[in-house]
Design an enzyme around this catalytic site. Structure first.
Site, PDB file in Angstrom:
ATOM      1  N   LYS A 198      26.639  -2.163  61.494  1.00  0.00           N
ATOM      2  CA  LYS A 198      26.811  -2.947  62.846  1.00  0.00           C
ATOM      3  C   LYS A 198      28.116  -3.580  63.044  1.00  0.00           C
ATOM      4  CE  LYS A 198      24.986  -6.510  65.879  1.00  0.00           C
ATOM      5  NZ  LYS A 198      24.172  -7.691  66.406  1.00  0.00           N
ATOM      6  N   GLU A 204      30.266  -3.409  50.831  1.00  0.00           N
ATOM      7  CA  GLU A 204      29.516  -2.386  50.179  1.00  0.00           C
ATOM      8  C   GLU A 204      29.585  -1.152  50.739  1.00  0.00           C
ATOM      9  OE1 GLU A 204      28.366  -5.531  50.704  1.00  0.00           O
ATOM     10  OE2 GLU A 204      27.025  -6.371  49.323  1.00  0.00           O
ATOM     11  N   GLY A 258      20.915  -7.052  62.612  1.00  0.00           N
ATOM     12  CA  GLY A 258      20.964  -5.961  61.744  1.00  0.00           C
ATOM     13  C   GLY A 258      19.314  -5.807  61.260  1.00  0.00           C
ATOM     14  N   ARG A 259      18.613  -6.859  60.796  1.00  0.00           N
ATOM     15  CA  ARG A 259      17.245  -6.788  60.585  1.00  0.00           C
ATOM     16  C   ARG A 259      16.198  -6.439  61.461  1.00  0.00           C
ATOM     17  NH1 ARG A 259      19.435 -11.735  60.171  1.00  0.00           N
ATOM     18  NH2 ARG A 259      18.485 -13.554  61.071  1.00  0.00           N
ATOM     19  N   GLU A 344      15.663 -13.705  55.713  1.00  0.00           N
ATOM     20  CA  GLU A 344      17.060 -13.893  56.465  1.00  0.00           C
ATOM     21  C   GLU A 344      16.999 -14.495  57.990  1.00  0.00           C
ATOM     22  OE1 GLU A 344      19.805 -10.701  57.587  1.00  0.00           O
ATOM     23  OE2 GLU A 344      20.777 -11.107  55.856  1.00  0.00           O
ATOM     24  N   HIS A 375      -1.876  -3.940  38.117  1.00  0.00           N
ATOM     25  CA  HIS A 375      -2.099  -3.823  36.628  1.00  0.00           C
ATOM     26  C   HIS A 375      -0.491  -4.396  36.218  1.00  0.00           C
ATOM     27  CE1 HIS A 375      -5.282  -0.734  36.785  1.00  0.00           C
ATOM     28  NE2 HIS A 375      -4.797  -0.572  37.826  1.00  0.00           N
ATOM     29  N   LYS A 494      29.571 -14.301  49.811  1.00  0.00           N
ATOM     30  CA  LYS A 494      30.367 -13.056  50.056  1.00  0.00           C
ATOM     31  C   LYS A 494      32.054 -13.382  49.852  1.00  0.00           C
ATOM     32  CE  LYS A 494      28.142 -10.873  54.041  1.00  0.00           C
ATOM     33  NZ  LYS A 494      27.971 -10.647  55.224  1.00  0.00           N
TER      34      LYS A 494
HETATM   35  O1  F6P Z   1      25.304 -10.155  54.922  1.00  0.00           O
HETATM   36  C1  F6P Z   1      24.153  -9.848  55.688  1.00  0.00           C
HETATM   37  C2  F6P Z   1      24.051  -8.867  56.737  1.00  0.00           C
HETATM   38  O2  F6P Z   1      24.966  -9.340  57.732  1.00  0.00           O
HETATM   39  C3  F6P Z   1      22.576  -8.513  57.343  1.00  0.00           C
HETATM   40  O3  F6P Z   1      22.192  -9.510  58.130  1.00  0.00           O
HETATM   41  C4  F6P Z   1      23.029  -7.241  57.702  1.00  0.00           C
HETATM   42  O4  F6P Z   1      21.568  -6.420  57.884  1.00  0.00           O
HETATM   43  C5  F6P Z   1      23.826  -6.533  56.525  1.00  0.00           C
HETATM   44  O5  F6P Z   1      24.385  -7.692  56.077  1.00  0.00           O
HETATM   45  C6  F6P Z   1      24.567  -5.251  56.760  1.00  0.00           C
HETATM   46  O6  F6P Z   1      25.441  -5.475  58.071  1.00  0.00           O
HETATM   47  P1  F6P Z   1      26.062  -4.691  58.587  1.00  0.00           P
HETATM   48  O7  F6P Z   1      25.188  -3.877  59.258  1.00  0.00           O
HETATM   49  O8  F6P Z   1      27.225  -5.100  59.515  1.00  0.00           O
HETATM   50  O9  F6P Z   1      26.989  -3.659  57.612  1.00  0.00           O
END
Ligand code: F6P
Length: 533
Positions: A198, A204, A258-259, A344, A375, A494
């Protein structure tokens, strides 16, 4: 006041066994189960009785759940810490009532964005969008994390019986091991990389995207690499600056968190796998749940009831973990998906009026598929002195007609667990108390669970389930008075990682801003590295 009444109800509940609540001519199911559009929700195996249920419904009304719900659907800026609307519901119904942001309707924009990514999904599937060597794409890598990973990954696995497009792969972790493993058996010449972020800034994702671009460049001429890349983001300019071609950038609204974004272009990888028609069915399922949530009275409203069961267990009874156990192997990633959705959203203590929440915040979500869990951790669920409310999900049918007996066993096991958790080895006649049974074989039972049953895990049903849980989290958040739509709690760590990175990367001396423990761990990292194999 209502909370105090509920605490009293808890004391009463502690004096009774759940099984005793089934006594009486009517049984319990009429009041403690509901069915809506092919979903059957049984919450009879909890300690909630009728007065408690009525009190919980009263609580939802007193906290103005209905009013907040309408504000959300209408596009009010209910995410007040970020001054944003919350409009994932519009993604499932862009042709519905007009929604205005700052006086401008946004339905058309949402619809156009949806058409654009779904058409692209079809183009990849039917070969209109080809790889640079003029072959069809065989593999898709979705590069994203959090909501930009868990949603499409969960949906792709859940709907794999409908997948007849290219294979999907998911790259999320900064751990190079995942990038290595993900690409080692893929052919870059027929792989499409989707950068899903987003913000288009997430460490990452940007690191992995750069790595994958490098991997593509090794074998694909520079001028053709763009054919193998696309981006999904709210930040179009950043995508272009990074090198994604204009027509390969798919956007979605700022007001889709995002979620909550799997319904938007973030679902592209899943749409490529299952096709536009099936993806639209997913959206339809979500829309059906939206309509139900908006119109059904609280006592027969699935998301409201699911939320109230959660409030009863966590905030009233103090049972702060919740196990989600789908008896559906293809829902393997559903607990992790719900973990982000709930934790979250509601893992917070600052209320809308900036006072501190005095009740426990949202629960700890964990779980995995049955029967595998039986199990492993079910021992703890049945005999430990920590009570975990369980939420079972099960389909009456499986997709594999020829493996019907497997499915019969699967369902039998799911139903057995719920029954065993409730009844234990205590017979209905409490005078017969397992006298001859050694203590270690004794099961007290009286452990709450709910069961959510559907016919078959179709795209429509999955859409219903996701929207059901989204709204459940929303109702819980409203009752607690918190903003379920921000996530400031992820920022501190972060930022600190960025501060620590130079010390790891360049072997820096002690940093007096860091704790001794941290400096020592940094030193140990270097010492262990230098030690060799
Ligand atoms: O760090 C949390 C977060 O902002 C989540 O809420 C989100 O889903 C994820 O990182 C990824 O964010 P982005 O889509 O901006 O890379």
């Amino acid at each position: 006041m209502i909370w105090q009444e509920l605490k009293k109800r808890k004391k009463t509940a502690l004096t009774k066994r759940i099984t005793s609540l089934f006594e009486g001519p009517k049984g319990r199911l009429a009041d403690f189960s509901i069915e809506f559009d092919g979903l059957y929700f049984d919450y009879s195996k909890t300690s909630i009785d009728l007065p408690t249920k009525n009190l919980l419904i009263h609580l939802a009304h007193a906290k103005n759940v209905g009013q907040y719900r309408e504000e959300m659907f209408a596009g009010e800026r209910i995410n007040f810490t970020e001054n944003r609307s919350v409009l994932h519901t519009l993604e499932r119904n862009p042709t519905g009532p007009e929604i205005y942001i700052d006086g401008e309707t946004i339905n058309h924009e949402v619809q156009a964005a949806q058409t654009s990514f779904l058409n692209f999904a079809e183009a990849v599937r039917d070969g209109t969008a080809l790889a640079s060597n003029n072959n069809k794409f065989t593999d898709i890598i979705n590069i994203g994390i959090g909501g930009s990973d868990l949603g499409p990954k969960m949906v792709s696995k859940a709907l794999s019986p409908y997948a007849d497009g290219p294979r999907t792969h998911f790259l999320s972790n900064i751990d190079g091991a995942q990038a290595f493993d993900c690409t080692k058996s893929l052919n870059p010449k027929t792989t499409l990389a989707i950068i899903a972020s987003k913000t288009f800034t997430t460490l990452e994702t940007m690191r992995n995207a750069t790595q994958i671009k490098k991997w593509l460049r090794n074998v694909i001429p520079e001028e053709s690499v763009g054919e193998h890349l696309c981006a999904i983001s709210n930040a179009r300019e950043k995508c272009l600056a990074w090198g994604v071609k204009e027509e390969r950038v798919f956007t979605f609204g700022e007001s889709v968190g995002g979620r909550y974004s799997v319904w938007s272009a973030i679902g592209l990888s899943a749409a490529i796998a299952i096709g536009k028609r099936n993806f639209r069915q997913l959206l339809e399922g979500g829309k059906s749940m939206d309509n139900h949530f908006r119109t059904a009275p609280s006592h027969i409203n699935l998301p409201v009831l699911l939320a109230l069961v959660g409030i009863w267990h966590n905030q009233v009874c103090g049972l702060s973990t919740r196990a989600v156990i789908p008896y559906e192997e293809r829902l393997e990633f559903f607990p992790a998906y719900l973990q982000q959705l709930e934790m979250e959203s509601n893992g917070k203590v600052t209320r809308q009026d900036l006072t501190a929440l005095k009740l426990p915040s949202g629960p700890i979500i964990w779980g995995g598929t049955g029967t595998n869990g039986q199990h492993a951790y079910f021992q703890h669920l049945h005999q430990s002195n920590i009570i975990t409310p369980c939420e079972f999900l099960v389909g009456a049918r499986g997709h594999e007609d020829k493996l019907q007996t497997h499915h019969d066993y699967l369902v039998a096991n799911c139903l057995a667990q719920a029954e065993a958790l409730m009844c234990g080895t205590v017979s209905k006649d409490s005078s017969d108390h397992n006298k001859s049974r050694p203590k270690y074989r004794y099961f007290n039972g009286n452990r709450p669970s709910t069961t959510l049953m559907y016919q078959l895990l179709t795209p429509y049903v999955l859409g219903q389930l996701i929207a059901l849980y989204e709204h459940r989290v929303f109702v819980e958040g409203v009752i607690l008075g918190i903003n379920s739509f921000d996530q400031w709690g992820v920022e501190l760590g972060k930022g600190l990682a960025e501060d620590i990175f130079p010390s790891i990367y360049r072997k820096k001396e002690n940093n007096d801003k860091f704790s001794n423990s941290l400096n020592e761990l940094i030193a140990k990292t270097h010492a262990y590295r230098d030690r060799g194999n």
